[in-house]
Each structure stands twice: as C-alpha cells, then as structure tokens.
Write a protein that holds these residues in place. Structure first.
Motif, mmCIF file in Angstrom:
data_model
loop_
_atom_site.group_PDB
_atom_site.id
_atom_site.type_symbol
_atom_site.label_atom_id
_atom_site.label_comp_id
_atom_site.label_asym_id
_atom_site.label_seq_id
_atom_site.Cartn_x
_atom_site.Cartn_y
_atom_site.Cartn_z
ATOM 1 N N ASP A 224 -0.785 -1.607 8.778
ATOM 2 C CA ASP A 224 -1.388 -2.694 9.549
ATOM 3 C C ASP A 224 -2.345 -3.456 8.629
ATOM 4 O O ASP A 224 -3.465 -3.790 8.998
ATOM 5 N N TYR A 225 -1.891 -3.684 7.413
ATOM 6 C CA TYR A 225 -2.636 -4.493 6.441
ATOM 7 C C TYR A 225 -1.613 -5.122 5.487
ATOM 8 O O TYR A 225 -0.462 -4.654 5.396
ATOM 9 N N ALA A 226 -1.993 -6.184 4.798
ATOM 10 C CA ALA A 226 -1.092 -6.849 3.857
ATOM 11 C C ALA A 226 -0.807 -5.909 2.692
ATOM 12 O O ALA A 226 -1.728 -5.451 2.011
ATOM 13 N N CYS A 227 0.486 -5.614 2.458
ATOM 14 C CA CYS A 227 0.806 -4.568 1.487
ATOM 15 C C CYS A 227 2.051 -4.844 0.658
ATOM 16 O O CYS A 227 2.355 -4.076 -0.256
ATOM 17 N N VAL A 228 2.812 -5.915 0.949
ATOM 18 C CA VAL A 228 4.089 -6.142 0.279
ATOM 19 C C VAL A 228 3.978 -7.316 -0.684
ATOM 20 O O VAL A 228 3.603 -8.425 -0.292
ATOM 21 N N ALA A 229 4.317 -7.076 -1.952
ATOM 22 C CA ALA A 229 4.328 -8.123 -2.972
ATOM 23 C C ALA A 229 5.774 -8.523 -3.260
ATOM 24 O O ALA A 229 6.721 -7.825 -2.892
ATOM 25 N N GLY A 230 5.937 -9.670 -3.934
ATOM 26 C CA GLY A 230 7.270 -10.126 -4.297
ATOM 27 C C GLY A 230 8.074 -10.575 -3.113
ATOM 28 O O GLY A 230 9.302 -10.582 -3.141
ATOM 29 N N ALA A 231 7.382 -10.948 -2.033
ATOM 30 C CA ALA A 231 8.081 -11.290 -0.805
ATOM 31 C C ALA A 231 8.255 -12.788 -0.618
ATOM 32 O O ALA A 231 8.784 -13.229 0.381
ATOM 33 N N GLY A 232 7.778 -13.594 -1.590
ATOM 34 C CA GLY A 232 7.973 -15.030 -1.476
ATOM 35 C C GLY A 232 6.933 -15.679 -0.599
ATOM 36 O O GLY A 232 5.784 -15.246 -0.511
ATOM 37 N N ALA A 233 7.325 -16.741 0.082
ATOM 38 C CA ALA A 233 6.390 -17.533 0.881
ATOM 39 C C ALA A 233 5.753 -16.681 1.965
ATOM 40 O O ALA A 233 6.341 -15.737 2.484
ATOM 41 N N GLY A 234 4.513 -17.020 2.309
ATOM 42 C CA GLY A 234 3.822 -16.336 3.398
ATOM 43 C C GLY A 234 2.858 -15.280 2.929
ATOM 44 O O GLY A 234 2.105 -14.743 3.716
ATOM 45 N N GLY A 236 -0.404 -13.616 1.478
ATOM 46 C CA GLY A 236 -1.798 -14.010 1.602
ATOM 47 C C GLY A 236 -2.564 -13.737 0.327
ATOM 48 O O GLY A 236 -2.019 -13.812 -0.777
ATOM 49 N N ALA A 237 -3.836 -13.381 0.488
ATOM 50 C CA ALA A 237 -4.698 -13.125 -0.652
ATOM 51 C C ALA A 237 -4.128 -12.006 -1.518
ATOM 52 O O ALA A 237 -3.639 -11.002 -1.008
ATOM 53 N N GLY A 238 -4.189 -12.241 -2.841
ATOM 54 C CA GLY A 238 -3.680 -11.234 -3.759
ATOM 55 C C GLY A 238 -2.171 -11.196 -3.828
ATOM 56 O O GLY A 238 -1.601 -10.291 -4.433
ATOM 57 N N GLY A 239 -1.506 -12.155 -3.203
ATOM 58 C CA GLY A 239 -0.053 -12.186 -3.236
ATOM 59 C C GLY A 239 0.614 -11.151 -2.363
ATOM 60 O O GLY A 239 1.807 -10.866 -2.516
ATOM 61 N N LEU A 240 -0.126 -10.560 -1.426
ATOM 62 C CA LEU A 240 0.415 -9.528 -0.545
ATOM 63 C C LEU A 240 0.675 -10.094 0.849
ATOM 64 O O LEU A 240 -0.091 -10.923 1.343
ATOM 65 N N ALA A 241 1.735 -9.618 1.476
ATOM 66 C CA ALA A 241 2.098 -10.066 2.816
ATOM 67 C C ALA A 241 2.142 -8.874 3.764
ATOM 68 O O ALA A 241 2.360 -7.726 3.355
ATOM 69 N N TYR A 242 1.906 -9.147 5.046
ATOM 70 C CA TYR A 242 2.117 -8.140 6.084
ATOM 71 C C TYR A 242 3.625 -7.918 6.258
ATOM 72 O O TYR A 242 4.399 -8.875 6.280
ATOM 73 N N VAL A 302 9.705 -0.896 -3.718
ATOM 74 C CA VAL A 302 9.203 -0.017 -4.774
ATOM 75 C C VAL A 302 7.720 0.265 -4.533
ATOM 76 O O VAL A 302 6.885 -0.636 -4.672
ATOM 77 N N PRO A 303 7.348 1.481 -4.143
ATOM 78 C CA PRO A 303 5.940 1.793 -3.848
ATOM 79 C C PRO A 303 5.068 1.693 -5.098
ATOM 80 O O PRO A 303 5.493 2.037 -6.208
ATOM 81 N N LEU A 304 3.826 1.248 -4.896
ATOM 82 C CA LEU A 304 2.855 1.082 -5.979
ATOM 83 C C LEU A 304 1.552 1.785 -5.609
ATOM 84 O O LEU A 304 1.230 1.936 -4.424
ATOM 85 N N TRP A 305 0.792 2.170 -6.647
ATOM 86 C CA TRP A 305 -0.454 2.886 -6.413
ATOM 87 C C TRP A 305 -1.617 1.942 -6.149
ATOM 88 O O TRP A 305 -2.579 2.315 -5.482
ATOM 89 N N LEU A 306 -1.580 0.721 -6.684
ATOM 90 C CA LEU A 306 -2.750 -0.154 -6.718
ATOM 91 C C LEU A 306 -2.758 -1.172 -5.593
ATOM 92 O O LEU A 306 -1.702 -1.585 -5.100
#
Length: 474
Positions: A224-234, A236-242, A302-306
């Motif tokens: 329930d927080y923005a956690c997905v990168a490489g998802a394209g448009a949409g 948010g901050a840090g390039g992460l999307a819900y 692909v899961p990430l630690w950071l």
C-alpha cells in the motif's frame, strides 16, 4: 514462578497459512507442518489447487465446505504463497504458562480461512469474540468488565484491525498487538502474484500460481505504497508507482488489487476519525535483508532491496516502513514501533524477546535474562526460504559497521531439521567489512530452522525458516 493475573479475553490470530483447513467431511485440505511438510506437499498439491477461489468470491465464502479447524503447530509453507512460517503451539503454551489464561475460557486461538478476504475473516472474528466474551464476563463477578486483547501475527493483524476499526470491535478491545503485520503490505506478496512459480520453484513439483492469484487475502497483502519502478507513465516521486495504478501489471487480479487499496484506505480513515483510537502496538522485525521495491521488466517483477537509494531492511518479508500503519491523510494517527527485535518474519511469534515484550503488554514485568552491560549485536541473516534438491545451503550474515568488533565476532550457525534429528553446527567465517558466510552440505528434503548467533550469546539469535525440495517424481 506464579502466573500473572489476566482478567481479559486474549485472542491469538495467526497469519496467512497459519490455520488448518478441512473439507465438509472433516478431511484435511491444509494441515501440513514440521517433518511431514515436504512429502505431504507433493501429495497435497492437487487438494491445494482445488482450493482455488471463484473469481466472484469477493468478501464472501465460495460455499465449498472448507472450514478452519485449528492453528498450525509447527513450520509450514506453501511455495508461491508466502515464505515458511513457524507454528503457534509455542506461543500459546508461553501465554498459558505465564498468565492466568486457559484455553476454552479466556485464551482463544482463532483459526480462519486465510484464503478469503480480511473483511470476511473479521466478521467471523467478531462472532467468535462476541460469543466467548459474553460467556467469560458472566462466569464471575470480577470479570464483568473484561475486554479483549488481540495478539496477531502477520495477516492476522489486518483481520483484527478491520474487526476493531470497521465492525465495532473498538468498543470491547483493550489493545491490538501485531507481530510483523504488513500494515502497508509486502513486496513479496506482489512478486508471488506477478511471477507465479516461474523463478526457482520448479523443483517442488507444484504449480499453485492460479490458486495464489485467486486469493483476496494475498492481494490484500500487496504494498500500500509506491513500490514499482520501470512501469512507465504514472510513476510518482522517485520514479515509483503504486501497483494498483498499473493496469498492465501481469498476474494480479486488478479488481482485487483495487479493492485491497480500498481496504487499507478504509482502515486508515476509520482509525483516524475516532477521538480515542484503540491502542495498537506494532512489534517490528528489523535488520534483515527485505525486498522493498521492484522493477517491472517485461512481464517479470524483479524484487529490489532499496527504496530511494536506502536499504531500510525489515524482517525478511515485511519492510520496516510497512510494519506499522501509515499516517492517515495528515490527521495525526500514528503508531510507534512497540518493540523492534532483530528477527525474521516467520519466527517473530517464537522469539524470546518478543515474548518478553508481550509479557509487559499483558501486564507483567518482563523477565530479565540479558546482560545489560553487553552491547547488542544486530545480525542480518540472508538464507534461502526455499531450496532446490542437491544444492548446498548457503548463508550470509552482515553486522553493521557501527557495532564494536564487527569484523572479529565468533558466530555460530545451527541448521535444525523439523524432524528433530541432530542439527549440524558450523562456525560462520568472517569475510571482512562486517560480512560473514557459512555453507552446509545439501540438506535432505524437509523443513529446517536456521539459528545464527554470536557464540554463547543466545539473546543475539536470529532464526530463519527454510523448505528444501526433493527430486522430481520422488
């Protein structure tokens, strides 16, 4: 030592997979743990696939006759659903020995059908509490003002919060204690849904991907927080999307994902809108390598630690940022970490430090059996939750640089089989810069508890749980 007096009703709510399930004729459909786990999983695979839920189950029951019949007693796991988790027999026994708590009277284990929506399970929790609390209050004059204390592991904390915040449970609940509950979700749950059993699970001979993807509960465990990168448009901050904002995300049921977001939002609003929220004590496992974000590459997550360049660690399954509820729309509703053991998710309920913290929360002075003069040593342990047959069991350990003598500690690792046979013990070799490693020869199929500690300092122990597969067709 005399048992401490408790006049409240204490309810233990387990996590996902933590309740035994049976069919309408009483035959087990999920009841595997300990030494029987691996061999039983191979034969039970068909039954588990049959537990797949219809798409329109929603917050209801599928009408398949499946009922919960008790709590899991020992190590249990279902590949592709969740990491291995320890049982609840030890926790229940500890509560009974330490307090005037008696099963069938004021100690209530609450098994539930963990496949189903947390809303449905919370309704069943309300029925169970109403029934038992009324009888307990009526059993003696000194119990007329008894209230409820909810002790919850993992998913059980979300079930309990819905009961308290949305079903009127706050009127009778003294406090909610959560152990490793993913209040803001777990990246691993999302990865299981998207990736299925394609990455490293084949040796277990089970493909429960469709079963996992049918579960409302597993979707309610997603971040329930923005956690997905490489998802394209949409993004948010840090390039992460819900995840809920990514309609092209493979594997998930997007209706269930949106409903999960609404479930979490409802909990935040309900708690924040009450003048005196029910006290919630979040016990949070820390210091363990924990996937927190992920990158979407094609149809694979692909899961990430950071997150934002920072490794916040956690309990190995639930990130630290997700182990307590978020502030709700700036209302000031905030939950502090009540206790932060250096421990892994599946073992929190049986960690001695956690049990000491529970003792304090239930009204007893926590027992003191640690040397307060000695510096604590937080061990970060990375071990395989699932291991293919014939593969050595590799473990890495990290000690923070700020820990005194972080490069010169003597560490011991014990790999204990669930069948009770003698465990091999190895010295963990130092690699420099606070890094350590140890390797065990390929274990036999079965469930294992890995215990890593500073030698002769049991209070530093971190316990990781693992399931080792067997050859195909064995």
């Amino acid at each position: 030592m005399a048992r401490a007096q408790v006049t409240d009703l204490v309810v233990v709510v387990p996590g996902i997979m933590g309740s035994r399930l049976a069919d309408a004729d009483g035959r087990p459909v999920w009841d595997l743990s300990g030494a029987a786990l691996w061999h039983g999983l191979r034969t039970l695979g068909g039954s588990l696939r049959a537990l797949r839920l219809p798409k329109d189950t929603g917050d209801g029951h599928p009408g398949d006759g499946v009922v919960p019949v008790g709590l899991m007693p020992d190590v249990h796991a279902i590949p592709g659903i969740w990491h291995p988790v320890d049982g609840y027999t030890g926790l229940l026994g500890s509560l009974e020995r330490s307090f005037t708590l008696t099963p069938g009277e004021n100690l209530l284990p609450f098994p539930y059908d963990w496949r189903l929506s947390c809303r449905y399970s919370a309704e069943r929790l309300k029925e169970a509490v109403d029934r038992r609390l009324e009888g307990w209050r009526a059993s003696a004059p000194g119990r007329r003002d008894a209230r409820v204390v909810l002790v919850c592991h993992s998913l059980g904390g979300l079930v309990a919060r819905h009961y308290v915040e949305r079903l009127g449970g706050h009127e009778v609940t003294r406090r909610v204690i959560t152990l490793g509950t993913p209040h803001r979700g777990s990246l691993d749950a999302l990865a299981h849904l998207v990736n299925g059993l394609r990455r490293g699970w084949g040796p277990f001979g089970l493909d429960l991907t469709d079963f996992a993807r049918s579960l409302p509960s597993l979707h309610q465990l997603t971040p329930d927080y923005a956690c997905v990168a490489g998802a394209g448009a949409g993004a948010g901050a840090g390039g992460l999307a819900y995840a809920r904002d990514l309609p092209g995300l493979p594997g998930v049921d997007h209706g269930l994902l949106r409903d999960a977001a609404a479930f979490h939002a409802d909990l935040r609003r309900a708690a924040a809108g009450r003048p005196s929220p029910t006290p919630l004590h979040a016990v949070t496992g820390i210091g363990q390598p924990t996937h927190t974000t992920a990158e979407l590459t094609g149809d694979e997550l692909v899961p990430l630690w950071l997150i934002d360049g920072v490794d916040e660690l956690g309990d190995g399954t639930v990130p630290r940022l997700a182990a307590r509820p978020a502030n709700a729309d700036g209302t000031g509703y905030q939950v502090d970490e009540s206790h932060t053991p250096c421990e892994q998710h599946g073992s929190l309920q049986n960690n001695q430090g956690v049990r000491d913290a529970l003792a304090g929360l239930l009204g007893r002075e926590a027992p003191f059996h640690r040397d307060g003069e000695r510096e604590s040593v937080p061990l970060s342990v990375l071990a395989p939750p699932l291991l293919a047959p014939g593969v050595p069991y590799e473990v890495s350990v990290t000690v923070p640089s700020e820990t005194r003598d972080h490069d010169g500690l003597h560490l011991t690792a014990e790999l204990r089989p669930a069948d009770g046979t003698e465990p091999p013990i190895r010295t963990v070799r130092p690699l420099g810069e606070g890094r350590y490693a140890v390797s065990f020869p390929a274990p036999s199929p079965g469930a294992y508890r890995l215990a890593v500690r500073v030698t002769d300092r049991p209070e530093t122990t971190v316990t990781a749980l693992s399931l080792v597969g067997g050859p195909d067709g064995e």
